[in-house]
Design a protein around this motif. Structure first.
Motif, PDB file in Angstrom:
ATOM      1  N   GLY A  68       0.799  -1.212   0.000  1.00  0.00           N
ATOM      2  CA  GLY A  68       0.000   0.000   0.000  1.00  0.00           C
ATOM      3  C   GLY A  68       0.835   1.267   0.000  1.00  0.00           C
TER       4      GLY A  68
ATOM      5  N   ALA B 226       0.934   1.221  -7.639  1.00  0.00           N
ATOM      6  CA  ALA B 226       0.482   0.044  -6.893  1.00  0.00           C
ATOM      7  C   ALA B 226       1.015  -1.232  -7.521  1.00  0.00           C
ATOM      8  CB  ALA B 226      -1.040   0.010  -6.834  1.00  0.00           C
TER       9      ALA B 226
ATOM     10  N   SER C  61       4.731   0.203   4.321  1.00  0.00           N
ATOM     11  CA  SER C  61       4.143   0.592   3.042  1.00  0.00           C
ATOM     12  C   SER C  61       5.069   0.211   1.893  1.00  0.00           C
ATOM     13  CB  SER C  61       3.878   2.098   3.022  1.00  0.00           C
ATOM     14  OG  SER C  61       3.090   2.483   4.141  1.00  0.00           O
TER      15      SER C  61
ATOM     16  N   GLY D  45      -4.920  -1.409  -2.533  1.00  0.00           N
ATOM     17  CA  GLY D  45      -4.298  -1.751  -1.256  1.00  0.00           C
ATOM     18  C   GLY D  45      -4.739  -0.776  -0.188  1.00  0.00           C
ATOM     19  N   ASN D  46      -3.847  -0.453   0.726  1.00  0.00           N
ATOM     20  CA  ASN D  46      -4.188   0.432   1.838  1.00  0.00           C
ATOM     21  C   ASN D  46      -3.502   1.787   1.686  1.00  0.00           C
ATOM     22  OD1 ASN D  46      -5.741  -1.474   3.434  1.00  0.00           O
ATOM     23  ND2 ASN D  46      -3.802  -2.540   3.767  1.00  0.00           N
TER      24      ASN D  46
ATOM     25  N   ASP E  48     -10.098   0.952   3.376  1.00  0.00           N
ATOM     26  CA  ASP E  48      -8.719   0.949   2.868  1.00  0.00           C
ATOM     27  C   ASP E  48      -7.976   2.248   3.159  1.00  0.00           C
ATOM     28  OD1 ASP E  48     -10.110   2.584   1.134  1.00  0.00           O
ATOM     29  OD2 ASP E  48      -9.373   1.631  -0.706  1.00  0.00           O
TER      30      ASP E  48
END
Length: 411
Positions: A218, A375, A289, A247-248, A270
C-alpha cells in the motif's frame, strides 16, 4: 579541514508545527562534527517567545527586521570564538537577516542554506489561496503580500514581513555563498539577482535509517495536513478507485485538514489515519508501506519525507512541483503505459532511467492514474530507491560537498 570552526545559526520552528528544516539542521550539525568540524550552534526557538521578558515581547513585531538581544549575543560569540564562517539557515523571527551584517562587521563570511522562497515571498511559499503565486517577484516592495494578508493571515504582520524583505534586499545580496537545495532554488536565487558563481547546489542529507529488508504494501502519506501538501488531492484521486483496489492508504500528520482525513478514513476500509507520528514511528509506517506519496501542489523546495522514503528503500509517487522531481530522478513524459490514463508529460520514467518512482502533474486525473501504476510497480523499485539515496543524498556524499563549499568560502 579538521581545524575549521563554523557557527551554525538557525531559528527553530515551533514544536507545535513539526519542521523538516529543524531535522535537517540537527542532522547536519551532527554530520559536521563527525567530520571533524568544530560547530558552534547559535540557535533560537520560536517556542521561546512566550517566555521572553515583557520588553522583548513588545518589540517582537520588529524582530524580523532587527533583533537586538540576538545580535549582541551573536557578536559576543563571534568576538570570542572567531569562527571561520557563519552558516545561516532560518533567521525568522528571533535572529533576523541582520545576522549577515553582524558577521560581516567582524570580517566573518556567511553562507546560507535556502530552504524556501523567503527572499521574495512573505510566507516563503510562492503559494496563495490554493494556487502558485509569484505576485511579489520583481517588486521592490511586496504590496500584494499585504493586500492578500499572506503572512499568517494578517495584513499587519504581512506589512512587517514585506518591510523586512525590502530593508534586507541588500543584506541578502551580500551573502558570500548560497547553498540551494535544488536547481529550482538556484533559479529562484538567480531571478532575485544573485550571481550564479555565488550559488552552490547541495541537497539536504538525512541520517541513514537503514534500508528495510521486507516488502511493504500500500501507500503512505506523511506530512502536515495542509492544502499545499496535496492531502485533499490524494484523497480525491484515491476515491476514484474502489475500496481495496489499490491496497491500503495510510495517512500520518496533523493540521487543518485532519477532519477531512478522519472523515474519509471512517468511510473507507482501505484508508487509515495514523495521527501525528514521531520520526521512529514514521519510519515504521514507511517500512509497512510499499510506496510513499508526496503530492505537493506548491513548489515544495525539498520535502524531507521524500529523502526518508528513498533511504528506507521506498519509491515515491510525487507531483511535478519544486524539488520533488529532482529528488525522485528520471525525466517526465515516460514510463507510464499509454493506457494508464495519464496525460502526456504527466509521469516520470522509472526503472531503466534510474528514477526512484513516478512524477505526475498535480491533478486528480494524473494522481489517480499514477496510483494505479505505482500500486503495480512499487515493489520492483525498492532497490532503486535505496541506491538513489546512497549515491546522491547520503551524509557521506553531501557532507564532503558541504566541506568543499566551506573551504572555498573560507579562502
Amino acid at each position: 579541514m579538521s581545524a575549521m570552526k563554523v557557527l551554525v545559526a538557525h531559528n527553530r520552528y515551533a514544536a507545535a508545527a513539526p519542521s523538516g528544516e529543524n531535522i535537517v539542521v540537527d542532522a547536519e550539525i551532527a554530520q559536521l562534527r563527525a567530520a571533524g568540524v568544530t560547530v558552534l550552534p547559535f540557535l533560537r526557538s520560536s517556542d521561546e517567545i512566550g517566555d521572553l521578558p515583557a520588553a522583548q515581547r513588545a518589540l517582537l513585531p520588529l524582530s524580523p527586521i532587527y533583533n537586538g538581544p540576538s545580535q549582541r549575543a551573536l557578536d559576543e560569540v563571534l568576538r570570542t570564538e572567531r569562527p571561520d564562517l557563519v552558516h545561516l539557515h532560518n533567521p525568522y523571527p528571533l535572529l533576523s537577516p541582520w545576522v549577515v551584517r553582524t558577521a560581516h562587521r567582524r570580517g566573518v563570511p556567511v553562507i546560507q542554506t535556502v530552504h524556501n522562497y523567503r527572499q521574495v515571498c512573505a510566507p516563503g511559499l510562492y503559494f496563495r489561496d490554493g494556487h502558485v503565486c509569484h505576485d511579489c517577484r520583481g517588486k521592490a516592495f511586496g504590496l500584494p503580500a499585504i493586500r492578500h494578508a499572506c503572512y499568517r493571515g494578517s495584513r499587519a504582520q504581512s506589512a512587517i514581513m514585506a518591510t523586512t524583505l525590502a530593508v534586507h534586499r541588500g543584506t541578502w545580496r551580500s551573502v558570500d555563498r548560497y547553498v540551494a537545495l535544488t536547481d529550482a532554488i538556484a533559479g529562484h536565487l538567480r531571478d532575485y539577482g544573485i550571481p550564479a558563481d555565488r550559488i552552490s547546489v547541495k541537497p539536504n542529507a538525512i541520517t541513514d535509517p537503514g534500508a528495510v529488508a521486507t516488502a511493504g504494501d500500500g501507500f503512505l502519506v506523511a506530512c502536515r495536513l495542509v492544502p499545499e501538501k496535496g492531502v485533499g488531492l490524494v484523497l480525491d484521486a484515491w476515491r476514484r478507485h474502489g475500496d481495496g483496489e489499490l491496497g491500503n492508504l495510510r495517512i500520518a500528520g496533523d493540521g487543518p485538514l485532519r477532519p477531512l482525513v478522519e472523515s474519509v478514513a471512517a468511510g473507507r476500509a482501505d484508508v487509515t489515519y495514523l495521527g501525528p507520528l514521531g520520526r521512529s514511528d514514521t519510519f515504521a509506517a514507511m517500512a509497512a508501506s510499499a510506496c510513499v506519496i508526496m503530492a505537493s501542489t506548491w513548489d515544495d523546495p525539498l520535502p524531507t519525507v521524500v529523502l526518508e522514503a528513498l533511504a528506507t528503500g521506498r519509491p515515491v509517487l510525487g507531483t511535478a512541483m519544486g524539488g520533488i522531481p529532482y529528488l525522485v530522478g528520471g525525466s517526465t513524459g515516460a514510463g507510464i503505459p499509454a493506457d494508464a490514463g495519464v496525460p502526456t508529460g504527466a509521469a516520470g520514467a522509472a526503472g531503466a532511467t534510474g528514477a526512484a518512482g513516478w512524477i505526475v502533474e498535480p491533478t486528480v486525473e494524473a494522481v489517480s492514474a499514477g496510483l494505479k501504476v505505482a500500486a503495480a510497480g512499487a515493489g520492483s523499485l525498492a532497490a532503486t530507491a535505496r541506491l538513489r539515496y546512497e549515491r546522491n543524498f547520503s551524509p557521506d556524499v553531501l557532507v564532503d560537498r558541504l566541506l568543499d563549499i566551506y573551504r572555498e568560502v573560507a579562502r
